[in-house]
Design a protein around this motif. Structure first.
Motif, short mmCIF file in Angstrom:
data_model
loop_
_atom_site.label_atom_id
_atom_site.label_comp_id
_atom_site.label_asym_id
_atom_site.label_seq_id
_atom_site.Cartn_x
_atom_site.Cartn_y
_atom_site.Cartn_z
N LYS A 81 34.59 29.44 31.49
CA LYS A 81 35.49 29.52 32.56
C LYS A 81 34.97 30.89 33.46
N LYS A 82 34.29 31.57 33.80
CA LYS A 82 33.63 32.74 34.39
C LYS A 82 33.41 32.18 35.75
N ASP A 83 34.49 32.89 36.83
CA ASP A 83 34.48 33.15 38.57
C ASP A 83 33.51 34.99 38.40
N LEU A 84 33.16 34.70 38.60
CA LEU A 84 31.71 36.12 39.37
C LEU A 84 31.35 36.50 40.38
N MET A 85 31.93 37.55 41.10
CA MET A 85 31.97 37.90 42.62
C MET A 85 29.72 38.41 42.75
N ASP A 86 29.40 38.01 43.96
CA ASP A 86 28.18 38.45 44.40
C ASP A 86 27.48 39.58 44.39
N LYS A 87 27.39 40.11 43.30
CA LYS A 87 26.88 41.53 43.14
C LYS A 87 26.46 42.50 44.51
N LYS A 88 25.71 41.87 45.49
CA LYS A 88 25.28 41.88 46.74
C LYS A 88 26.67 42.68 47.47
N ASP A 89 28.14 41.93 47.14
CA ASP A 89 29.61 41.92 47.24
C ASP A 89 30.12 42.92 47.14
N VAL A 90 29.67 43.27 45.95
CA VAL A 90 30.68 44.68 45.62
C VAL A 90 29.86 46.10 45.26
N TYR A 91 29.07 45.78 45.32
CA TYR A 91 28.03 46.60 46.70
C TYR A 91 28.30 47.59 48.14
N LYS A 92 28.72 46.94 48.50
CA LYS A 92 28.87 46.63 49.94
C LYS A 92 30.58 46.81 49.91
N ILE A 93 31.14 46.28 48.85
CA ILE A 93 32.69 46.81 49.01
C ILE A 93 32.68 48.40 48.62
N ILE A 94 32.41 48.38 47.49
CA ILE A 94 32.14 49.61 46.82
C ILE A 94 31.86 50.94 47.66
N ALA A 95 30.87 50.69 48.28
CA ALA A 95 29.97 51.67 50.19
C ALA A 95 31.37 52.20 50.73
N LEU A 96 31.89 50.72 51.35
CA LEU A 96 32.93 50.90 51.98
C LEU A 96 33.68 51.89 51.42
N ALA A 97 34.42 51.51 50.25
CA ALA A 97 35.44 52.16 49.86
C ALA A 97 35.41 53.65 50.01
N ASN A 98 33.93 53.98 49.73
CA ASN A 98 33.25 55.25 49.74
C ASN A 98 33.36 55.47 50.97
N LYS A 99 33.00 54.98 51.91
CA LYS A 99 32.98 56.15 53.23
C LYS A 99 34.50 55.97 53.73
N LEU A 100 35.66 55.38 53.34
CA LEU A 100 37.06 55.71 53.66
C LEU A 100 38.02 56.47 52.82
#
Length: 199
Positions: A81-100
């Motif tokens: 079993k391996k549940d993975l996040m879409d890499k586009k979402d990972v990039y987006k959440i990191i970008a928002l975290a960096n912005k904040l």
């Protein structure tokens, strides 16, 4: 007949009140193993955290493990079993975290690292949950089961607006788990059934 047994780490095999492994629990696991019963770790901790915490240095040859609260299930040299996040979402959440001006722990099936240097929220979190501080590394588009965002509660709504498709579970004033889907240990345990010996 019992064929397998699953054991959590925190406050099960490890006693946080006395800050030590529970010897009677470890002896019980070894006894089951001697009787031919398969034994597995089943923890909310990512694999890297389980390793760093010493769960694989207890004199027990585990038959597999569940990590990241059920996102990952591994046995017999392979993932079941391996549940993975879409890499586009990972990039987006990191970008928002960096912005904040925030950082997060990016969790992969085998490792974890920070998206930016540690901040006061991570320090506050580690005041409650003792753990190592992972290294800082740039996300390269690889597999990610989810992130542990170190942030104030007032930032939650902004993340939900930008990424409404993700699940947010705030379990600490300074930390929130963000995952692509609900991670359940019970669901992960069910995946081991396909590996039962057929007789």
């Amino acid at each position: 007949m019992i064929k397998a047994a699953f054991f959590d780490i925190d406050n099960t095999l490890y006693d946080w009140k006395h800050k030590q492994w529970v010897q009677s629990g470890l002896d019980a696991v070894k006894s089951l193993k001697e009787k031919g019963i398969k034994v597995f770790l089943a923890s909310a901790r990512p694999l890297h955290s389980q390793i760093q915490f010493g769960a694989f240095n207890l004199g027990i040859k585990w038959d597999g493990y569940i990590s990241s609260a059920g996102a990952i299930a591994f046995t017999k040299g392979r993932y079941v079993k391996k549940d993975l996040m879409d890499k586009k979402d990972v990039y987006k959440i990191i970008a928002l975290a960096n912005k904040l001006g925030l950082t997060m722990e990016v969790v992969t099936p085998k490792s974890r690292y920070l998206s930016a240097p540690a901040n006061q929220y991570l320090t506050s979190y580690h005041g409650t949950y003792t753990d190592i501080t992972p290294p800082v590394r740039r996300y390269d588009g690889g597999p990610c089961t989810g992130v542990l965002l170190f942030s104030p509660e007032e930032s939650d709504e902004e993340f939900r607006q930008v990424l409404p498709n993700l699940l947010y579970y705030r379990f600490h004033p300074s930390a929130v788990d963000v995952t692509p889907c609900e991670h359940l240990k019970g669901d992960a345990i069910a995946h081991f059934e396909i590996l039962r010996d057929k007789r």
